[in-house]
Motif scaffolding. Structure first.
Motif, mmCIF file in Angstrom:
data_model
loop_
_atom_site.group_PDB
_atom_site.id
_atom_site.type_symbol
_atom_site.label_atom_id
_atom_site.label_comp_id
_atom_site.label_asym_id
_atom_site.label_seq_id
_atom_site.Cartn_x
_atom_site.Cartn_y
_atom_site.Cartn_z
ATOM 1 N N PHE A 172 0.831 -1.206 0.000
ATOM 2 C CA PHE A 172 0.000 0.000 0.000
ATOM 3 C C PHE A 172 0.862 1.252 0.000
ATOM 4 O O PHE A 172 0.622 2.188 -0.776
ATOM 5 C CB PHE A 172 -0.923 0.010 1.224
ATOM 6 C CG PHE A 172 -1.534 1.362 1.498
ATOM 7 C CD1 PHE A 172 -2.562 1.844 0.712
ATOM 8 C CD2 PHE A 172 -1.034 2.174 2.515
ATOM 9 C CE1 PHE A 172 -3.114 3.106 0.944
ATOM 10 C CE2 PHE A 172 -1.581 3.429 2.762
ATOM 11 C CZ PHE A 172 -2.618 3.894 1.969
ATOM 12 N N ARG A 173 1.871 1.283 0.873
ATOM 13 C CA ARG A 173 2.714 2.478 0.973
ATOM 14 C C ARG A 173 3.436 2.756 -0.341
ATOM 15 O O ARG A 173 3.519 3.898 -0.796
ATOM 16 C CB ARG A 173 3.723 2.317 2.112
ATOM 17 C CG ARG A 173 3.096 2.418 3.489
ATOM 18 C CD ARG A 173 4.135 2.492 4.597
ATOM 19 N NE ARG A 173 4.781 1.220 4.870
ATOM 20 C CZ ARG A 173 5.999 0.875 4.493
ATOM 21 N NH1 ARG A 173 6.730 1.739 3.794
ATOM 22 N NH2 ARG A 173 6.520 -0.293 4.792
ATOM 23 N N GLN A 174 3.944 1.703 -0.955
ATOM 24 C CA GLN A 174 4.686 1.901 -2.203
ATOM 25 C C GLN A 174 3.760 2.286 -3.352
ATOM 26 O O GLN A 174 4.116 3.135 -4.178
ATOM 27 C CB GLN A 174 5.485 0.647 -2.537
ATOM 28 C CG GLN A 174 6.632 0.387 -1.569
ATOM 29 C CD GLN A 174 7.718 -0.479 -2.167
ATOM 30 O OE1 GLN A 174 7.569 -1.071 -3.228
ATOM 31 N NE2 GLN A 174 8.845 -0.558 -1.469
ATOM 32 N N ASN A 175 2.575 1.683 -3.401
ATOM 33 C CA ASN A 175 1.620 2.057 -4.451
ATOM 34 C C ASN A 175 1.146 3.499 -4.277
ATOM 35 O O ASN A 175 0.957 4.228 -5.257
ATOM 36 C CB ASN A 175 0.418 1.110 -4.434
ATOM 37 C CG ASN A 175 0.745 -0.261 -4.997
ATOM 38 O OD1 ASN A 175 1.785 -0.454 -5.620
ATOM 39 N ND2 ASN A 175 -0.123 -1.225 -4.764
ATOM 40 N N PHE A 176 0.952 3.896 -3.027
ATOM 41 C CA PHE A 176 0.560 5.277 -2.723
ATOM 42 C C PHE A 176 1.634 6.236 -3.236
ATOM 43 O O PHE A 176 1.332 7.231 -3.912
ATOM 44 C CB PHE A 176 0.370 5.421 -1.212
ATOM 45 C CG PHE A 176 -0.129 6.777 -0.771
ATOM 46 C CD1 PHE A 176 -1.481 7.010 -0.607
ATOM 47 C CD2 PHE A 176 0.755 7.815 -0.511
ATOM 48 C CE1 PHE A 176 -1.948 8.266 -0.192
ATOM 49 C CE2 PHE A 176 0.309 9.059 -0.100
ATOM 50 C CZ PHE A 176 -1.053 9.275 0.055
ATOM 51 N N SER A 177 2.881 5.942 -2.933
ATOM 52 C CA SER A 177 3.986 6.809 -3.365
ATOM 53 C C SER A 177 4.131 6.815 -4.884
ATOM 54 O O SER A 177 4.358 7.871 -5.492
ATOM 55 C CB SER A 177 5.302 6.335 -2.730
ATOM 56 O OG SER A 177 5.263 6.486 -1.331
ATOM 57 N N ALA A 178 3.996 5.627 -5.499
ATOM 58 C CA ALA A 178 4.133 5.536 -6.959
ATOM 59 C C ALA A 178 3.043 6.335 -7.657
ATOM 60 O O ALA A 178 3.286 6.997 -8.676
ATOM 61 C CB ALA A 178 4.094 4.076 -7.396
ATOM 62 N N ASN A 179 1.828 6.310 -7.113
ATOM 63 C CA ASN A 179 0.732 7.107 -7.683
ATOM 64 C C ASN A 179 0.984 8.591 -7.516
ATOM 65 O O ASN A 179 0.706 9.390 -8.416
ATOM 66 C CB ASN A 179 -0.592 6.722 -7.022
ATOM 67 C CG ASN A 179 -1.304 5.599 -7.752
ATOM 68 O OD1 ASN A 179 -1.726 5.749 -8.889
ATOM 69 N ND2 ASN A 179 -1.407 4.450 -7.099
#
Length: 595
Positions: A172-179
């Motif tokens: 979740f954290r990485q997808n949030f940052s990537a978005n």
């Protein structure tokens, strides 16, 4: 950690390679669709016009499909490239190469109680070490936490709960940052949106114009239809067309004002819409975290991400007026600007009051993600506890900004409020580093983060430090005067509320030795009488004698060195008592300054 991030990186790189192949094929099909549309129409035009048109429309439809498919694949590729970069940065950070992250230098406050002395902002700072934020609101929130850490300590357990939960949600954290990295955030766009939200009547239409926007376009379409069959003259729909343009022109100032506030902001809004969508897809257990995220919830069929997506569509529709020819056509036929104004005004009345709350909540999640990332990368760290029976009690505490391979840990205990510890020691023995280690870990503890220690209990105090006083040519201030101002600031704060924990490093350096010794003693006695709590590091062994006058309030500790012939050894371990060894002359000899 390195193995985990490396595996993530390789998985995402493999996805990028697959996407590149798909992009290549899609690009080829896009070109073929365009060519087939032209060739089909050319070959079939003389045979059968209807088949030719059908073939043209079919292949143009295929072309549009592949154009959209190409854009979607490119967006996916960028997303996974962001994930690759995120994991590469974490690999570097685990190898103690974290200087590529933003420093937060814009948040430096020269007169702040502790941030300058504890390296909270700037190159090699705590902010740079922690920071994984990707939104301006997130960066600002993280900075405010570090600047006002004492205010957060009352929420310690709740904050620790959030950090622990987010720490485990790596995807979740990485997808949030990537978005968040998909768009380059522009603060001007945010200001424009908030100005539009705050202007209550800028987009409001009068009652008769609200009805007129339906009546005239309907009349115009009917007249155009009738004119097409020769039932009315074309002059009639043209007249209505011109009347519509005249009506729009009469309120052009209002229309332009609203459009200037929200034009070209669709991409910025879409960034937040995607981030909120990421949050809505994820389930969270913690009550405190869910309390923060409640602002995004309406009903099952109404969600913040959906409403923002609707706003994106409205802004994009309004932006069609940027093309003057399209604007004339749409306004002349449909009174397009009025429809856009009315829909935007309706959206604002329904959801405008939530927009700033959404921005704030996204910033909080972004900031918490940074601390959760730090917690995940340092799983051997512990979460401190508040314990009113001690000022601070730590076992094997290390400095978080020093590589664990070389960091030296220390245990320390201060039992009661109103106690002052004097730490003596030779040059480079570790006094200043220990003060910063203690201060920066207290700051981390206050905001709910784990700390590099075996155990930590504390009572929350307002931190105050004086370690790096600077003179000021522009203010005509000497170094000594700047020191005095800093000390007065400390005394004034203690007079207001003595619930302050101070860390002072070699006070009154800017004057002669006699003045320094007398002045330091007077200030120390003043602090004791005010019931102050804290630590003073000094080379002045005479200050250690104050313990004899105030045995209940003063305690001596030191960092000792070992001197063997011309060799100096440092163990950087805190001990009780006053140091017995100094090394300035020997260091000058070793450096060739003196013989």
């Amino acid at each position: 950690m390195i193995s985990f991030y490396q595996q993530n990186l390789e998985t995402h790189q493999a996805t990028i390679n697959r996407l590149k192949r798909k992009i290549g094929f899609t690009s080829l099909f896009r070109l073929l669709s365009f060519l087939l549309a032209l060739v089909t129409f050319y070959l079939l035009f003389e045979i059968n016009i209807f088949i030719a048109v059908f073939g043209l429309v079919f292949f143009l439809g295929a072309l549009i499909f592949f154009v959209k498919r190409y854009a979607a694949l490119q967006e996916q590729k960028k997303f996974y490239e962001n994930l690759v970069n995120i994991n590469q940065q974490e690999i570097d950070a685990c190898n103690w190469k974290w200087f590529s992250f933003e420093t937060g230098k814009e948040f430096i406050k020269p007169q702040h109680n502790y941030s300058g002395d504890l390296d909270v902002f700037g190159e090699g700072s705590l902010f740079q070490f922690l920071n994984r934020t990707n939104t301006f609101d997130g960066k600002k929130t993280l900075a405010s936490w570090l600047n006002d850490s004492f205010l957060l300590s009352s929420q310690l357990k709740k904050r620790q709960e959030v950090i622990k939960e987010l720490s485990s949600k790596v995807e979740f954290r990485q997808n949030f940052s990537a978005n968040a990295k998909m768009f380059e955030e522009n603060q001007d766009e945010k200001k424009k949106i908030l100005n539009w939200i705050g202007n209550d009547d800028s987009g409001s239409l009068s009652i008769y114009k609200k009805y007129l926007r339906f009546i005239l376009p309907a009349l115009n379409i009917v007249l155009i239809f009738l004119a097409s069959f020769g039932l009315v003259m074309w002059n009639v729909p043209i007249l209505i067309f011109l009347i519509c343009l005249g009506i729009i022109s009469s309120t052009m100032k209002k229309v332009n004002t609203v459009h200037s506030q929200i034009s070209k902001s669709a991409e910025y809004i879409e960034m937040y819409q995607n981030l909120i969508l990421q949050i809505e897809k994820q389930s969270f257990d913690g009550k405190y975290l869910n309390g923060i995220l409640d602002v995004f919830k309406f009903t099952d069929d109404k969600k913040a991400s959906k409403e923002l997506k609707n706003l994106v569509k409205l802004v994009e529709a309004f932006d069609t007026r940027l093309n003057i020819y399209v604007a004339i056509l749409l306004n002349g036929v449909f009174l397009w600007d009025y429809h856009c104004l009315a829909k935007l005004d309706k959206w604002k009345s329904q959801h405008g009051h939530n927009v700033e709350k959404w921005f704030k909540a996204i910033g909080e999640v972004d900031a918490y993600n940074s601390i959760a990332n730090y917690a995940y990368n340092n799983q051997d760290n512990i979460y401190p506890d508040i314990d009113d029976s001690v000022v601070i009690d730590v076992d094997e505490l290390a400095h978080p900004l020093i590589d664990p391979k070389v960091a030296v840990s220390n245990s320390y205990r201060m039992q009661k409020k109103g106690e002052v510890v004097i730490i003596t020691g030779a040059n480079m023995a570790g006094k200043s580093t220990f003060l910063r280690c203690l201060g920066i870990n207290m700051l981390l503890a206050y905001i709910g983060a784990p700390v590099p220690a075996k155990n930590m209990k504390f009572t929350s105090f307002q931190l105050f430090t004086s370690m790096r006083t600077n003179d000021s040519l522009s203010k005509n201030e000497s170094y000594f005067y700047a020191e005095l101002k800093r000390l007065k600031q400390l005394l004034d704060e203690i007079k207001v509320d003595n619930h302050v924990f101070f860390l002072l490093d070699e006070i009154l350096k800017g004057t002669n030795s006699t003045d320094k010794q007398n002045g330091s003693r007077i200030i120390l006695e003043r602090l004791i009488k005010l019931g102050a709590t804290g630590i003073i590091a000094t080379h002045d062994l005479e200050l250690g004698k104050i313990e004899e006058a105030f045995p209940e309030y003063v305690k001596n500790m030191c960092f000792e060195i070992e001197i063997d012939d011309s060799e100096i050894r440092f163990d950087y371990k805190l001990k009780e008592g006053i140091t017995q060894k100094m090394n300035a002359t020997l260091l000058m000899k070793q450096m060739g300054i003196i013989e």
